[in-house]
Design a protein around this motif. Structure first.
Motif, mmCIF file in Angstrom:
data_model
loop_
_atom_site.group_PDB
_atom_site.id
_atom_site.type_symbol
_atom_site.label_atom_id
_atom_site.label_comp_id
_atom_site.label_asym_id
_atom_site.label_seq_id
_atom_site.Cartn_x
_atom_site.Cartn_y
_atom_site.Cartn_z
ATOM 1 N N MET A 63 0.843 -1.193 0.000
ATOM 2 C CA MET A 63 0.000 0.000 0.000
ATOM 3 C C MET A 63 0.874 1.238 0.000
ATOM 4 S SD MET A 63 -2.847 -1.299 2.800
ATOM 5 C CE MET A 63 -4.102 -0.172 2.217
ATOM 6 N N ILE A 64 0.656 2.116 -0.963
ATOM 7 C CA ILE A 64 1.384 3.381 -1.037
ATOM 8 C C ILE A 64 0.401 4.499 -0.726
ATOM 9 C CG2 ILE A 64 2.730 4.917 -2.508
ATOM 10 C CD1 ILE A 64 3.641 2.484 -4.072
ATOM 11 N N TYR A 65 0.628 5.180 0.410
ATOM 12 C CA TYR A 65 -0.217 6.288 0.839
ATOM 13 C C TYR A 65 0.376 7.617 0.376
ATOM 14 C CZ TYR A 65 -2.931 3.204 3.874
ATOM 15 O OH TYR A 65 -3.755 2.216 4.357
ATOM 16 N N ASP A 66 -0.489 8.590 0.187
ATOM 17 C CA ASP A 66 -0.009 9.893 -0.288
ATOM 18 C C ASP A 66 0.696 10.692 0.796
ATOM 19 O OD1 ASP A 66 -2.178 10.490 1.294
ATOM 20 O OD2 ASP A 66 -3.209 11.754 -0.178
ATOM 21 N N ARG A 67 0.722 10.176 2.027
ATOM 22 C CA ARG A 67 1.395 10.835 3.146
ATOM 23 C C ARG A 67 1.752 9.774 4.182
ATOM 24 N NH1 ARG A 67 -3.929 14.126 4.582
ATOM 25 N NH2 ARG A 67 -4.106 13.789 2.327
ATOM 26 N N ASP A 108 8.933 10.320 -12.428
ATOM 27 C CA ASP A 108 7.984 9.670 -13.336
ATOM 28 C C ASP A 108 6.608 9.480 -12.704
ATOM 29 O OD1 ASP A 108 9.908 9.430 -15.356
ATOM 30 O OD2 ASP A 108 10.670 7.554 -14.497
ATOM 31 N N HIS A 109 6.541 9.577 -11.371
ATOM 32 C CA HIS A 109 5.272 9.394 -10.654
ATOM 33 C C HIS A 109 5.111 10.529 -9.649
ATOM 34 C CE1 HIS A 109 4.607 5.266 -12.193
ATOM 35 N NE2 HIS A 109 5.924 5.206 -12.173
ATOM 36 N N PRO A 110 4.688 11.703 -10.082
ATOM 37 C CA PRO A 110 4.589 12.856 -9.171
ATOM 38 C C PRO A 110 3.670 12.608 -7.977
ATOM 39 C CG PRO A 110 4.334 13.538 -11.469
ATOM 40 C CD PRO A 110 4.318 12.046 -11.459
ATOM 41 N N GLU A 111 2.696 11.717 -8.134
ATOM 42 C CA GLU A 111 1.773 11.440 -7.032
ATOM 43 C C GLU A 111 2.465 10.774 -5.855
ATOM 44 O OE1 GLU A 111 1.839 7.749 -9.592
ATOM 45 O OE2 GLU A 111 1.883 9.937 -9.883
ATOM 46 N N ARG A 112 3.699 10.295 -6.040
ATOM 47 C CA ARG A 112 4.438 9.645 -4.959
ATOM 48 C C ARG A 112 5.247 10.624 -4.103
ATOM 49 N NH1 ARG A 112 6.888 4.505 -8.415
ATOM 50 N NH2 ARG A 112 4.912 3.372 -8.676
ATOM 51 N N ALA A 113 5.237 11.880 -4.413
ATOM 52 C CA ALA A 113 5.975 12.859 -3.618
ATOM 53 C C ALA A 113 5.426 12.871 -2.194
ATOM 54 C CB ALA A 113 5.864 14.238 -4.250
#
Length: 627
Positions: free
Chosen positions: A296-300, A333-338
């Motif tokens: 699971m990759i959360y935005d924070r 390549d995946h800005p949403e992972r910042a």
């Protein structure tokens, strides 16, 4: 010597043999080394094939890491500290070793009495049960033949105590609930991991992808000692000849003086020649137990700390893999992972989950994490995917000890290795490494070491434990941006959705880059870790370089002494180890889960392998990994 299989067992056997002068060929069916403890690339991330941890008592595995020069890429707790979330009440507990320097096993008393997961009276009964476990002999059939759960119930352990304490150990280390686990193996875990030494249970984990820690580092070291590593090669048969062994692969035939077979039980049963072991089909009766991992990759960030154990929930253990996955390097390549956090939920003994659709698993665990972690309620799970290990370990049930073979076979020069063999340990990374050391001793029995070849001396750098408990190394592999680990093309991780189908054409974030070779020679530096006692039989001195002695005739394994393992007999208590099955990942939600590809038997050896050496010392870095 030909080693069939490139997992931890095969790699430890190959390094031991190569270090004492044997010509070694490693044959692996997959396109990379590492076996069950490897990684693959997915959308710019490193994904490990299961979450693997170890403990301070895992001396053979830690010696293996030192031999590869990568122990500084792991973290080891300064003292055992397991945060536990009680899902029913939402309260927190902690299983933590006391700072007071009490001798073992008295050190365990404060930890149990302070563990507020169940009432005080049950904590006292748990402490008494732990000491009784320490007095059991795990090797006795009457102990191995009893289930751990039934033994606990007869000693007054309540269901709540079994779930909140004992199954934290058995599910993680034995890949089985208490009722389905062998009492003998459970006693070994508790005795060696908790009772024999006060610091034995301190937990360690990798700070880099497992592919870099194991497969790439091993490929580099094997290349340095002149071993021939062949990946993508399947072994078809192993036949005895008048002078040794012939290994038939899908790419040719290889002759060898000895063979170490380090593959899973079904593959071993299919490859063993007649007369090697009595009833090899019994290996199949060991069965298998699955593990499922939910990524699971959360935005924070939603989890503080490197890991969390959960009681009373489908969630068992949660690990923070943000740094080791290389997620920061993938942001371009995946800005949403910042600013994202990557968590891996490990579900051992996962019979109830292994065949569920990925979409269903996603919905259950996204909602459960919201319930458990307040920070996850306002966060978004931007990516969720599932990996399945259908044959993660053999089924470590009551009575399985009788099905596990030792390293020696009935044929000279042929040995068995693998965490499933009779190591006295559960199926863990520690057990795998110890099996490789034992198998190398058997396979090399009767061979004489050859004179050392000319060239720069090998230099093993000392490992120093920092004040924060994380080992640091004085230079060496990966210690600085200008001194990364070497990598071998044959061991790079495939960048496919399903690992193991084809070699990678490039390295994702976190992979190691080639380091310069030909460094000036230097004398070995003293190791910082305690040295084990010297072997009982000193190694045969090498013959003169001007007149090398011919190899001695092989000695049947039955006539050789038992394998000399590292002196600290410590029980592995890491996360249950997946087997040699490469896993597909499943993007959730999916209509149906993809099935895990089955891995054929690993491959075999090199022509003209040179005879071995009479004695393998486990006391030096070049003779069996120091404990």
């Amino acid at each position: 010597m030909v080693v069939v299989g490139g997992g931890l067992a095969g790699l430890s056997a190959a390094l031991t043999a190569a270090d004492i002068g044997a010509d070694v060929t490693v044959l692996e069916a997959r396109p990379r080394l590492g076996g069950a403890t490897a990684s693959f690339a997915r959308d710019g991330l490193w994904v490990d094939t299961g979450q693997h941890v170890f403990m301070r008592c895992c001396t053979a595995y830690r010696g293996f890491l030192r031999r590869l020069g990568v122990e500084h890429l792991t973290t080891l707790q300064p003292r055992l500290d397991v945060p536990v979330l009680l899902a029913g009440s939402g309260t927190n507990a902690r299983l933590r070793r006391t700072r007071i320097p009490w001798p073992a096993p008295l050190h365990l008393t404060p930890a149990l009495l302070g563990y507020r997961a169940f009432p005080l009276g049950q904590r006292l009964r748990a402490a008494l049960a732990a000491y009784r476990l320490g007095r059991l002999d795990p090797s006795r059939p009457e102990v191995d033949g009893v289930s751990f759960g039934s033994w606990l119930a007869r000693r007054g352990q309540s269901p709540a105590t079994i779930e909140a304490l004992w199954e934290l150990l058995t599910v993680a280390t034995l890949n089985a609930p208490a009722d389905a686990a062998s009492l003998g193996l459970a006693a070994k875990v508790v005795r060696t991991g908790l009772l024999e030494r006060a610091d034995a249970g301190d937990i360690g984990w990798a700070e880099v992808p497992l592919q870099r820690l194991h497969g790439e580092a091993a490929a580099s070291e094997l290349a340095d000692v002149g071993a021939d590593v062949r990946t993508g090669v399947k072994v078809r048969t192993i036949d005895r000849t008048a002078t040794g062994w012939r290994v038939v692969t899908d790419s040719g035939t290889l002759d060898a003086d000895s063979v170490v077979l380090a593959v899973p039980p079904p593959a071993a049963a299919a490859l063993l020649p007649e007369g090697a072991v009595a009833d090899p089909e019994r290996f199949v009766d060991l069965g298998s137990s699955p593990i499922v991992n939910v990524h699971m990759i959360y935005d924070r960030p939603v989890l503080a700390g490197p890991f969390l154990a959960v009681v009373g929930s489908p969630v068992q253990w949660v690990f923070d893999r943000t740094a080791s996955s290389g997620i920061a390097e993938s942001v371009a390549d995946h800005p949403e992972r910042a600013g994202a956090q990557y968590l891996a939920i490990s579900l051992s003994a996962a019979d109830d989950w292994i065949d569920r659709p990925a979409g269903e698993i996603r919905d259950i665990f996204v909602e459960e994490m919201r319930r458990l972690l307040p920070a996850a309620r306002d966060a978004e799970a931007v990516e969720v995917f599932v990996t399945r290990e259908r044959t993660a370990t053999f089924r470590q049930a009551p009575g399985t000890r009788a099905l596990r073979p030792g390293p020696a076979t009935g044929l000279p020069g042929l040995a068995l290795a693998g965490a499933w063999t009779d190591t006295d340990w559960p199926a863990t990374m520690e057990g795998a490494v110890r099996s490789g050391l034992a198998a190398a001793k058997v396979a090399l029995g009767g061979w004489r070491p050859r004179p050392p070849s000319p060239g720069p001396a090998r230099r093993l750098l000392p490992v120093v434990v920092t004040s924060g408990g994380a080992p640091a190394q004085l230079g060496g592999c990966g210690s600085s941006p200008v001194s990364p680990c070497k990598t071998s093309q044959s061991s790079r991780t495939p960048e496919t959705k399903v690992p193991g189908e084809r070699p990678s054409s490039s390295s994702p974030p976190g992979s190691s880059a080639p380091r310069p070779t030909g460094a000036p020679s230097a004398p070995p530096l003293p190791a910082a870790s305690p040295q084990p006692s010297p072997p009982s039989t000193p190694p045969t001195p090498p013959s003169s370089p001007a007149s090398p002695a011919p190899p001695a005739s092989p000695v049947p394994p039955s006539s050789s002494a038992p394998p000399a393992l590292p002196s600290e007999q410590a029980l592995p208590t890491e996360q249950a180890l997946p087997t040699e099955q490469a896993l597909p990942t499943e993007q959730a939600p999916l209509p149906t889960p993809t099935s895990a590809p089955t891995s054929a038997a690993a491959s075999t050896a090199a022509p003209g392998a040179t005879p071995n050496a009479t004695s393998i010392s486990t006391a030096s870095p070049t003779g069996g990994f120091p404990a």
